[in-house]
Write a protein that holds these residues in place. Sequence first.
Motif, short mmCIF file in Angstrom:
data_model
loop_
_atom_site.label_atom_id
_atom_site.label_comp_id
_atom_site.label_asym_id
_atom_site.label_seq_id
_atom_site.Cartn_x
_atom_site.Cartn_y
_atom_site.Cartn_z
N GLU A 29 2.45 1.58 -3.46
CA GLU A 29 1.46 1.98 -4.46
C GLU A 29 1.06 3.44 -4.27
O GLU A 29 0.92 4.19 -5.25
CB GLU A 29 0.22 1.08 -4.36
CG GLU A 29 0.47 -0.32 -4.85
CD GLU A 29 -0.64 -1.30 -4.47
OE1 GLU A 29 -0.64 -2.40 -5.05
OE2 GLU A 29 -1.48 -0.97 -3.61
N THR A 30 0.91 3.87 -3.05
CA THR A 30 0.58 5.26 -2.77
C THR A 30 1.70 6.19 -3.23
O THR A 30 1.45 7.23 -3.85
CB THR A 30 0.32 5.46 -1.26
OG1 THR A 30 -0.73 4.60 -0.86
CG2 THR A 30 -0.08 6.89 -0.96
N GLN A 31 2.92 5.80 -2.94
CA GLN A 31 4.07 6.61 -3.35
C GLN A 31 4.13 6.72 -4.87
O GLN A 31 4.35 7.79 -5.41
CB GLN A 31 5.37 5.98 -2.80
CG GLN A 31 6.59 6.86 -2.99
CD GLN A 31 6.48 8.17 -2.23
OE1 GLN A 31 5.94 8.23 -1.15
NE2 GLN A 31 6.99 9.23 -2.80
N ARG A 54 0.83 -1.21 0.00
CA ARG A 54 0.00 0.00 0.00
C ARG A 54 0.86 1.25 0.00
O ARG A 54 0.59 2.21 -0.71
CB ARG A 54 -0.94 0.01 1.21
CG ARG A 54 -2.11 -0.91 1.05
CD ARG A 54 -3.06 -0.77 2.20
NE ARG A 54 -4.16 -1.72 2.06
CZ ARG A 54 -5.09 -1.91 2.96
NH1 ARG A 54 -5.08 -1.19 4.06
NH2 ARG A 54 -6.04 -2.78 2.76
N SER A 55 1.88 1.25 0.81
CA SER A 55 2.78 2.39 0.89
C SER A 55 3.47 2.61 -0.46
O SER A 55 3.54 3.73 -0.95
CB SER A 55 3.81 2.16 1.99
OG SER A 55 4.74 3.19 2.01
N GLU A 112 1.63 6.48 -6.95
CA GLU A 112 0.51 7.30 -7.38
C GLU A 112 0.82 8.78 -7.17
O GLU A 112 0.53 9.61 -8.04
CB GLU A 112 -0.76 6.91 -6.60
CG GLU A 112 -2.02 7.43 -7.23
CD GLU A 112 -3.27 6.85 -6.58
OE1 GLU A 112 -4.19 7.65 -6.37
OE2 GLU A 112 -3.30 5.65 -6.29
#
Length: 192
Positions: free
Chosen positions: A178-180, A175-176, A182
């Motif tokens: 993928e967020t980064q 998640r971290s 994005e």
Amino acid sequence: MGLFDDLSRFLENRLEEFLRNNPHLELEALLEQLREQEEDTLKLIADLQLQEKRSQEEILSTAQEIQRWHIRVQKAKNANREDLASAAGEREAALLREGNQRWGHMQGLKERINQSQELLRKIQQRRQEVQAKAAEAQTARDKAQTQQRFETSGWSNKTSSYSSSGFDDLEEKFRSWETQNELEQMKRNLGK
């Protein structure tokens, strides 16, 4: 200005997309909005009631003045002082007109208070409805998460020796990451 407009539209679109993907947050935002409306309406009602009280005091004061000038009119007539009686009568009439205006103003305030109280009832009813929907959504979300955990844990127990804490750690890392990614993509899009 074009860059700011584009950025603003982009952020609004992302927010709308995010809220569509997370309807429980949309309900929470609506609840917050309803809480603020309820608070504002309560303040308005309190202010209107204060104005009504002042208006009632002004009406009472005017009524006392009317009574005082009415007595003076009678005294002047009894003393055959038509000049004073006439002037006192004019003053009494002016005070009566003023009293009528104040009475009308107070009636308007009462009507606004009633309308505000009705609005408050509607806001509170709507808030209860949204809270019920939010509770239903939370229950459904909890049920879905429990079901997903059950299915996932059943699947992972059969095919994997990873512990649930190891899986959660991996999930968090992804998640971290993928967020980064994005965020970096958004920065690149803004740079164009």
